[in-house]
Design a protein around this motif. Structure first.
Motif, mmCIF file in Angstrom:
data_model
loop_
_atom_site.group_PDB
_atom_site.id
_atom_site.type_symbol
_atom_site.label_atom_id
_atom_site.label_comp_id
_atom_site.label_asym_id
_atom_site.label_seq_id
_atom_site.Cartn_x
_atom_site.Cartn_y
_atom_site.Cartn_z
ATOM 1 N N ALA A 82 -6.702 1.096 9.894
ATOM 2 C CA ALA A 82 -5.839 0.813 8.747
ATOM 3 C C ALA A 82 -6.310 -0.545 8.228
ATOM 4 C CB ALA A 82 -4.376 0.754 9.167
ATOM 5 N N THR A 84 -6.739 -3.589 4.940
ATOM 6 C CA THR A 84 -6.244 -4.204 3.726
ATOM 7 C C THR A 84 -7.101 -3.754 2.543
ATOM 8 O OG1 THR A 84 -5.762 -6.161 5.060
ATOM 9 C CG2 THR A 84 -5.642 -6.415 2.669
ATOM 10 N N THR A 85 -6.437 -3.326 1.471
ATOM 11 C CA THR A 85 -7.178 -3.014 0.246
ATOM 12 C C THR A 85 -6.881 -4.015 -0.861
ATOM 13 O OG1 THR A 85 -5.495 -1.455 -0.513
ATOM 14 C CG2 THR A 85 -7.338 -0.556 0.763
ATOM 15 N N ARG A 112 -1.623 7.927 3.112
ATOM 16 C CA ARG A 112 -2.901 7.233 2.914
ATOM 17 C C ARG A 112 -2.764 5.779 2.473
ATOM 18 N NH1 ARG A 112 -7.498 9.638 4.565
ATOM 19 N NH2 ARG A 112 -8.466 8.419 2.977
ATOM 20 N N LEU A 113 -1.632 5.393 1.923
ATOM 21 C CA LEU A 113 -1.432 4.022 1.458
ATOM 22 C C LEU A 113 -0.077 3.493 1.903
ATOM 23 C CD1 LEU A 113 -2.709 4.052 -2.246
ATOM 24 C CD2 LEU A 113 -3.848 3.064 -0.270
ATOM 25 N N THR A 135 -1.463 -4.076 -0.128
ATOM 26 C CA THR A 135 -1.645 -2.644 0.062
ATOM 27 C C THR A 135 -2.643 -2.427 1.188
ATOM 28 O OG1 THR A 135 -1.252 -2.245 -2.273
ATOM 29 C CG2 THR A 135 -2.334 -0.471 -1.061
ATOM 30 N N TYR A 136 -2.343 -1.482 2.045
ATOM 31 C CA TYR A 136 -3.239 -1.074 3.140
ATOM 32 C C TYR A 136 -3.634 0.368 2.936
ATOM 33 C CZ TYR A 136 -3.327 -4.812 6.618
ATOM 34 O OH TYR A 136 -3.580 -5.977 7.297
ATOM 35 N N SER A 137 -4.877 0.671 3.286
ATOM 36 C CA SER A 137 -5.368 2.040 3.307
ATOM 37 C C SER A 137 -5.240 2.546 4.738
ATOM 38 C CB SER A 137 -6.831 2.073 2.873
ATOM 39 O OG SER A 137 -7.340 3.377 2.992
ATOM 40 N N PRO A 139 -6.316 5.510 7.325
ATOM 41 C CA PRO A 139 -7.301 6.586 7.433
ATOM 42 C C PRO A 139 -6.639 7.943 7.677
ATOM 43 C CG PRO A 139 -7.295 5.279 9.429
ATOM 44 C CD PRO A 139 -6.367 4.594 8.456
#
Length: 142
Positions: A82, A84-85, A112-113, A135-137, A139
């Protein structure tokens, strides 16, 4: 809603996957987790100071990012990738020479987010020193 990881489990997990976080002495601690939330503490230490003797922006940035990560993992379990985006910070005032408390509230937790906000205060103070959103992505599962 119950969490999948406790504060103690998250602290141990951070020790395992980010041992470099404690280089020069341990100062970051997961204090609490709850439904869609986490609270972290960063102890006051000279390694976090910038010229002028105040706690640095990068220290507050790390605390906010870690609080988001902790809040997310408390909900979904130990997902190492997971990531950081995006992060955005508003530095509002000079922090007092004491520990910082970062309180994260997740605004959205999807498959997913994840999106959250972190309020950072000097320990025992009511005024915000920093407000962050991120925001985190997450997987895809197996």
């Amino acid at each position: 809603m119950t969490t999948k990881m406790t504060a103690a489990e998250l602290d141990a997990y951070l020790d395992e996957v980010f041992p470099q976080l404690h280089y020069g002495g341990r100062t970051f601690f997961v204090e609490a987790v709850g439904p869609m939330s986490a609270r972290m503490r960063c102890d006051y230490h000279e390694k976090h100071l910038r010229p002028g003797g105040t706690l640095s922006g990068p220290t507050m940035m790390a605390l906010a990012d870690l609080a988001l990560y902790a809040a997310i993992l408390a909900q979904i379990g130990p997902v190492p990738l997971a990531v950081t985006t995006s992060l955005s910070y508003n530095f509002l005032r000079k922090p007092a020479p004491m520990a910082l408390i970062g309180e994260c509230r997740l605004l959205k937790l999807g498959r997913r987010l994840a999106v959250g906000e972190v309020a950072i205060r000097s320990q025992g103070e009511s005024e915000l020193v920093c407000h962050a959103t991120g925001t985190y992505s997450i997987p895809a599962g197996p």
